[in-house]
Motif scaffolding. Structure first.
Motif, PDB file in Angstrom:
ATOM      1  N   VAL A  46      11.535  30.932  14.651  1.00 49.59           N
ATOM      2  CA  VAL A  46      11.564  30.390  16.004  1.00 49.59           C
ATOM      3  C   VAL A  46      11.819  28.889  15.967  1.00 49.59           C
ATOM      4  N   THR A  47      12.894  28.452  16.627  1.00 52.87           N
ATOM      5  CA  THR A  47      13.198  27.033  16.758  1.00 52.87           C
ATOM      6  C   THR A  47      13.018  26.627  18.214  1.00 52.87           C
ATOM      7  N   GLU A  48      13.301  25.384  18.514  1.00 53.04           N
ATOM      8  CA  GLU A  48      13.220  24.934  19.906  1.00 53.04           C
ATOM      9  C   GLU A  48      14.274  25.612  20.771  1.00 53.04           C
ATOM     10  N   LYS A  49      15.368  26.080  20.139  1.00 52.54           N
ATOM     11  CA  LYS A  49      16.488  26.630  20.893  1.00 52.54           C
ATOM     12  C   LYS A  49      16.568  28.157  20.874  1.00 52.54           C
ATOM     13  N   CYS A  60      20.428  34.076   6.249  1.00 51.73           N
ATOM     14  CA  CYS A  60      20.106  33.027   7.215  1.00 51.73           C
ATOM     15  C   CYS A  60      20.526  31.661   6.692  1.00 51.73           C
ATOM     16  N   PHE A  61      21.080  30.867   7.579  1.00 52.70           N
ATOM     17  CA  PHE A  61      21.421  29.486   7.252  1.00 52.70           C
ATOM     18  C   PHE A  61      20.575  28.568   8.110  1.00 52.70           C
ATOM     19  N   VAL A  62      19.784  27.715   7.448  1.00 52.63           N
ATOM     20  CA  VAL A  62      18.945  26.751   8.156  1.00 52.63           C
ATOM     21  C   VAL A  62      19.496  25.353   7.894  1.00 52.63           C
ATOM     22  N   PRO A  63      20.051  24.714   8.900  1.00 56.41           N
ATOM     23  CA  PRO A  63      20.617  23.371   8.713  1.00 56.41           C
ATOM     24  C   PRO A  63      19.528  22.332   8.451  1.00 56.41           C
ATOM     25  N   ALA A  64      19.911  21.270   7.785  1.00 62.51           N
ATOM     26  CA  ALA A  64      18.995  20.157   7.566  1.00 62.51           C
ATOM     27  C   ALA A  64      18.494  19.638   8.911  1.00 62.51           C
ATOM     28  N   SER A  65      17.249  19.196   8.926  1.00 61.94           N
ATOM     29  CA  SER A  65      16.612  18.569  10.093  1.00 61.94           C
ATOM     30  C   SER A  65      16.192  19.559  11.184  1.00 61.94           C
ATOM     31  N   VAL A  66      16.454  20.847  11.012  1.00 58.17           N
ATOM     32  CA  VAL A  66      16.038  21.841  12.012  1.00 58.17           C
ATOM     33  C   VAL A  66      14.680  22.413  11.614  1.00 58.17           C
ATOM     34  N   GLY A  67      13.655  22.116  12.415  1.00 56.89           N
ATOM     35  CA  GLY A  67      12.338  22.659  12.158  1.00 56.89           C
ATOM     36  C   GLY A  67      12.176  24.023  12.810  1.00 56.89           C
ATOM     37  N   TYR A  68      11.300  24.850  12.252  1.00 60.83           N
ATOM     38  CA  TYR A  68      11.110  26.185  12.824  1.00 60.83           C
ATOM     39  C   TYR A  68       9.761  26.753  12.389  1.00 60.83           C
ATOM     40  N   GLY A  86      31.210  19.172   5.520  1.00 63.75           N
ATOM     41  CA  GLY A  86      32.308  19.899   6.146  1.00 63.75           C
ATOM     42  C   GLY A  86      31.852  20.922   7.153  1.00 63.75           C
ATOM     43  N   TYR A  87      30.530  21.004   7.362  1.00 65.63           N
ATOM     44  CA  TYR A  87      30.005  21.946   8.359  1.00 65.63           C
ATOM     45  C   TYR A  87      28.682  21.420   8.889  1.00 65.63           C
ATOM     46  N   GLN A  88      28.514  21.473  10.192  1.00 62.17           N
ATOM     47  CA  GLN A  88      27.282  20.998  10.805  1.00 62.17           C
ATOM     48  C   GLN A  88      26.851  21.964  11.891  1.00 62.17           C
ATOM     49  N   ALA A  89      25.716  22.593  11.682  1.00 59.38           N
ATOM     50  CA  ALA A  89      25.158  23.522  12.673  1.00 59.38           C
ATOM     51  C   ALA A  89      23.974  22.866  13.358  1.00 59.38           C
ATOM     52  N   GLN A  90      23.722  23.264  14.599  1.00 56.86           N
ATOM     53  CA  GLN A  90      22.635  22.692  15.381  1.00 56.86           C
ATOM     54  C   GLN A  90      21.397  23.581  15.392  1.00 56.86           C
ATOM     55  N   ASP A  91      21.538  24.791  14.901  1.00 56.15           N
ATOM     56  CA  ASP A  91      20.424  25.732  14.948  1.00 56.15           C
ATOM     57  C   ASP A  91      20.558  26.735  13.806  1.00 56.15           C
TER      58      ASP A  91
END
Length: 248
Positions: A46-49, A60-68, A86-91
């Motif tokens: 569970v993330t904020e989004k 599962c891919f968890v991007p840097a800086s995304v807390g859950y 080369g890739y940036q995900a927000q969630d």
């Protein structure tokens, strides 16, 4: 999804191997990315989004800086901790390969390579990482033109078809259209309704899980999105012509 992007530059930092039960834990946003594979899992991320239900075989891919928050009855996984350029995900991104065993074996080989640390091990691990991405890309590919209006919805189905809460409204929203219009376009592209397409994917996945011999039929029903075993059994027989127990 991360594996749909070409030209990624990957630096592997470490591996994490977990085998836990009854977990309730908050993971603060980290300075690195993580790509993980669930071998045996009944967890929620569970993330904020968003909220993601992850079962056996999920990647599962968890991007840097995304807390859950991670809430799990069971969670057995291998995670590759890395930095990706080369890739940036927000969630968090989750995907269920159609041949999860093959992807899982690549994670095991990558971890074994990292652990043995034989000459050239780092490049071997990088090679396995790219093989994982290539295999997921191949398994997720859908024969739709790039300009298809329902492409995003079909991608969403591919990675969420085992979610018992999956709904037509949620699927159609990924392509920003009404359920009626989406259903019409989908049937034109695939020749069947979205509901029948999802059922087909679930039954195919159930057949793959049966062949492993690792799970009971009731467990397989739950893992493929069916909370009611009787309904799963009737759907399975309708599609295959035999009951789950007969197929096994």
């Amino acid at each position: 999804m991360i594996f749909e992007t070409d030209g990624l530059n990957v630096e592997i930092i470490s591996f994490t191997v977990l085998n836990q039960e009854n977990v309730v834990r908050h993971n603060a946003g980290r300075s690195f990315d993580a790509l993980s594979f669930r071998f045996h899992s009944d967890a929620e991320l569970v993330t904020e989004k968003s909220s993601h239900i992850v079962k056996d075989g999920h990647l599962c891919f968890v991007p840097a800086s995304v807390g859950y928050d991670r809430i799990a009855k069971k969670d057995e996984l291998i995670a590759i901790n890395c930095r990706i350029k080369g890739y940036q995900a927000q969630d968090i991104e989750c995907f269920l390969p159609t041949n999860a065993d093959k992807v899982g074996n690549l994670f095991k080989k990558a971890f074994e390579c990292w652990t043995k640390r034989e000459p050239g091990y780092y490049y071997g691990c990088i090679a396995y990482f790219y093989q994982i991405l290539a295999e997921c890309r191949k398994q997720s590919s859908v024969a739709l033109p790039d300009d298809s209006k329902i492409r995003e919805s079909v991608r969403y189905i591919s990675s969420h078809f085992t979610d018992p809460k999956l709904s037509l409204g949620n699927i159609a929203s990924k392509s920003f259209m009404s359920e009626v219009y989406f259903r019409k376009l989908f049937k034109t592209e695939f020749g069947v309704s979205p509901q029948k397409y999802v059922i087909k994917l679930r039954i195919q996945k159930a057949m793959e899980l049966m062949e492993t011999g690792d799970y009971s039929l009731k467990e397989i029903a739950l893992m493929t999105g069916y909370g009611d075993y009787k309904y799963f059994s009737s759907e399975f027989k309708r599609i295959t012509g035999v009951s789950p127990s007969e197929y096994r």
